[in-house]
Write a protein that holds these residues in place. Structure first.
Motif, PDB file in Angstrom:
ATOM      1  N   ASN A 134       0.835  -1.201   0.000  1.00  0.00           N
ATOM      2  CA  ASN A 134       0.000   0.000   0.000  1.00  0.00           C
ATOM      3  C   ASN A 134       0.869   1.250   0.000  1.00  0.00           C
ATOM      4  O   ASN A 134       0.571   2.236  -0.670  1.00  0.00           O
ATOM      5  CB  ASN A 134      -0.922   0.008   1.214  1.00  0.00           C
ATOM      6  N   GLY A 135       1.981   1.207   0.770  1.00  0.00           N
ATOM      7  CA  GLY A 135       2.911   2.329   0.770  1.00  0.00           C
ATOM      8  C   GLY A 135       3.492   2.576  -0.607  1.00  0.00           C
ATOM      9  O   GLY A 135       3.608   3.719  -1.066  1.00  0.00           O
ATOM     10  N   GLN A 136       3.858   1.503  -1.288  1.00  0.00           N
ATOM     11  CA  GLN A 136       4.402   1.618  -2.643  1.00  0.00           C
ATOM     12  C   GLN A 136       3.348   2.167  -3.607  1.00  0.00           C
ATOM     13  O   GLN A 136       3.630   3.033  -4.440  1.00  0.00           O
ATOM     14  CB  GLN A 136       4.890   0.250  -3.114  1.00  0.00           C
ATOM     15  N   LEU A 137       2.124   1.657  -3.475  1.00  0.00           N
ATOM     16  CA  LEU A 137       1.034   2.078  -4.348  1.00  0.00           C
ATOM     17  C   LEU A 137       0.719   3.558  -4.164  1.00  0.00           C
ATOM     18  O   LEU A 137       0.538   4.305  -5.142  1.00  0.00           O
ATOM     19  CB  LEU A 137      -0.215   1.239  -4.057  1.00  0.00           C
ATOM     20  N   MET A 138       0.699   4.023  -2.899  1.00  0.00           N
ATOM     21  CA  MET A 138       0.381   5.417  -2.636  1.00  0.00           C
ATOM     22  C   MET A 138       1.507   6.339  -3.095  1.00  0.00           C
ATOM     23  O   MET A 138       1.252   7.479  -3.509  1.00  0.00           O
ATOM     24  CB  MET A 138       0.103   5.617  -1.147  1.00  0.00           C
ATOM     25  N   THR A 139       2.736   5.853  -3.053  1.00  0.00           N
ATOM     26  CA  THR A 139       3.851   6.644  -3.578  1.00  0.00           C
ATOM     27  C   THR A 139       3.691   6.849  -5.077  1.00  0.00           C
ATOM     28  O   THR A 139       3.876   7.955  -5.604  1.00  0.00           O
ATOM     29  CB  THR A 139       5.188   5.944  -3.290  1.00  0.00           C
ATOM     30  N   GLU A 140       3.325   5.779  -5.784  1.00  0.00           N
ATOM     31  CA  GLU A 140       3.088   5.887  -7.226  1.00  0.00           C
ATOM     32  C   GLU A 140       1.873   6.770  -7.506  1.00  0.00           C
ATOM     33  O   GLU A 140       1.867   7.557  -8.465  1.00  0.00           O
ATOM     34  CB  GLU A 140       2.871   4.497  -7.821  1.00  0.00           C
ATOM     35  N   PHE A 141       0.862   6.665  -6.654  1.00  0.00           N
ATOM     36  CA  PHE A 141      -0.330   7.501  -6.776  1.00  0.00           C
ATOM     37  C   PHE A 141       0.054   8.976  -6.681  1.00  0.00           C
ATOM     38  O   PHE A 141      -0.396   9.814  -7.475  1.00  0.00           O
ATOM     39  CB  PHE A 141      -1.317   7.119  -5.672  1.00  0.00           C
ATOM     40  N   GLY A 142       0.901   9.307  -5.731  1.00  0.00           N
ATOM     41  CA  GLY A 142       1.350  10.689  -5.571  1.00  0.00           C
ATOM     42  C   GLY A 142       2.115  11.179  -6.778  1.00  0.00           C
ATOM     43  O   GLY A 142       1.980  12.344  -7.189  1.00  0.00           O
ATOM     44  N   ARG A 143       2.929  10.294  -7.371  1.00  0.00           N
ATOM     45  CA  ARG A 143       3.681  10.672  -8.568  1.00  0.00           C
ATOM     46  C   ARG A 143       2.724  10.980  -9.714  1.00  0.00           C
ATOM     47  O   ARG A 143       2.916  11.952 -10.470  1.00  0.00           O
ATOM     48  CB  ARG A 143       4.628   9.540  -8.964  1.00  0.00           C
ATOM     49  N   LEU A 144       1.667  10.172  -9.858  1.00  0.00           N
ATOM     50  CA  LEU A 144       0.686  10.379 -10.928  1.00  0.00           C
ATOM     51  C   LEU A 144      -0.124  11.661 -10.699  1.00  0.00           C
ATOM     52  O   LEU A 144      -0.473  12.362 -11.652  1.00  0.00           O
ATOM     53  CB  LEU A 144      -0.249   9.171 -11.026  1.00  0.00           C
ATOM     54  N   LEU A 145      -0.420  11.967  -9.450  1.00  0.00           N
ATOM     55  CA  LEU A 145      -1.122  13.220  -9.162  1.00  0.00           C
ATOM     56  C   LEU A 145      -0.260  14.420  -9.533  1.00  0.00           C
ATOM     57  O   LEU A 145      -0.770  15.436 -10.038  1.00  0.00           O
ATOM     58  CB  LEU A 145      -1.504  13.284  -7.681  1.00  0.00           C
ATOM     59  N   GLY A 146       1.046  14.311  -9.288  1.00  0.00           N
ATOM     60  CA  GLY A 146       1.952  15.378  -9.691  1.00  0.00           C
ATOM     61  C   GLY A 146       1.967  15.544 -11.204  1.00  0.00           C
ATOM     62  O   GLY A 146       2.000  16.667 -11.724  1.00  0.00           O
ATOM     63  N   GLU A 147       1.917  14.417 -11.915  1.00  0.00           N
ATOM     64  CA  GLU A 147       1.873  14.472 -13.381  1.00  0.00           C
ATOM     65  C   GLU A 147       0.556  15.088 -13.843  1.00  0.00           C
ATOM     66  O   GLU A 147       0.524  15.884 -14.801  1.00  0.00           O
ATOM     67  CB  GLU A 147       2.019  13.049 -13.932  1.00  0.00           C
ATOM     68  N   ALA A 148      -0.534  14.749 -13.160  1.00  0.00           N
ATOM     69  CA  ALA A 148      -1.841  15.309 -13.515  1.00  0.00           C
ATOM     70  C   ALA A 148      -1.847  16.818 -13.290  1.00  0.00           C
ATOM     71  O   ALA A 148      -2.451  17.574 -14.070  1.00  0.00           O
ATOM     72  CB  ALA A 148      -2.933  14.643 -12.684  1.00  0.00           C
TER      73      ALA A 148
END
Length: 271
Positions: A134-148
């Protein structure tokens, strides 16, 4: 285990100058396992709730923590006034976790997963397949939000509106997730702890907090530890700023009290 032995164990974990009593009620309660009376400094333990002395000691330490917090509060509060004596604040949980660790070191209490191989196996699975992933997934989620965010800016779309009405996502949540993605944090500590660690400015302090969590310290213990460390650093590094802030707070308080005094005087004059 009798009351005198329980009290002896508690005093061996942490000293107190405030006299207290320990009483096993001989009762069973569906509401609480024990309670602390701040006015009389009594620790009551509903011992019929427990199957083992290990469970009894855990609750005794919990209630003793309330006693120690009460003692600290009385040192800075007016005599007889004990605000929030029964509250479970971060400071309470940090102190409680520290006492449990000491109790384990001295052999008074144990948290031993090996007594249940099934629980040990399940715990390993929870940590690796869920907490860390979940920690890994949320880190990737944050990266995608930055891209958005960057794409919204390029397309002249308000990122806040995108969060509100496209992703239907609270803005504060998005901010926390993006902050985690910007700072290298070990996902093994779990996303909630990652949010806490990501807010720590100094790299060495972040690493220290990570290691404390990985070693088994509770989140409350680590947060309180970092809070105290930050306060100590601020006091050492900039005592002038601290005094200026205190002066500002006092001036505001005095101004508010003066306004209240004027109101009271006017009210009295009109009676």
């Amino acid at each position: 285990m009798d009351n005198a032995r329980i009290k002896e164990i508690l005093l061996d974990l942490a000293e107190t100058n405030l006299e207290f009593t320990v009483t096993q009620t001989g009762k069973e309660s569906t509401r609480v396992n024990g309670l602390y009376k701040p006015d009389t400094h009594e620790i009551l333990l509903h011992n019929q709730n427990f199957k083992t002395e290990n469970e009894l000691i855990y609750t005794a330490i919990h209630e003793y923590t309330h006693h120690l917090v009460t003692e600290e509060t009385l040192l800075v509060s007016p005599e007889g006034f004990i605000p929030n004596a029964k509250s479970h604040t971060q400071k309470f949980w940090a102190k409680f976790g520290g006492l449990l660790a000491i109790a384990e070191e001295k052999g008074y209490y144990k948290l031993d997963l090996t007594v249940s191989p099934e629980l040990k196996e399940l715990t390993d699975r929870i940590k690796t397949e869920f907490i860390e992933k979940n920690g890994q997934l949320m880190t990737e989620f944050g990266r995608l939000l930055g891209e958005a965010y960057d794409l919204c800016k390029a397309a002249n779309i308000r990122y806040e509106d995108y969060l509100d009405r496209v992703l239907c996502m609270p803005r504060n949540s998005a901010k926390e997730i993006q902050r985690v993605a910007r700072v290298p944090v070990n996902p093994a500590i779990g996303f909630d702890n990652m949010k806490t660690v990501a807010c720590i400015k100094k790299v060495d302090d972040r690493k220290e907090a990570e290691q404390e969590l990985l070693s088994g310290k509770s989140p409350a213990t680590v947060r309180e530890m970092m809070k105290m460390k930050s306060q100590k650093q601020n006091q050492q590094n900039d005592p002038k700023t601290k005094l200026e802030k205190e002066k500002s707070r006092l001036e505001k308080t005095i101004a508010q009290l003066n306004q209240r005094l004027e109101f009271v005087e006017e009210s009295l004059a009109n009676l």
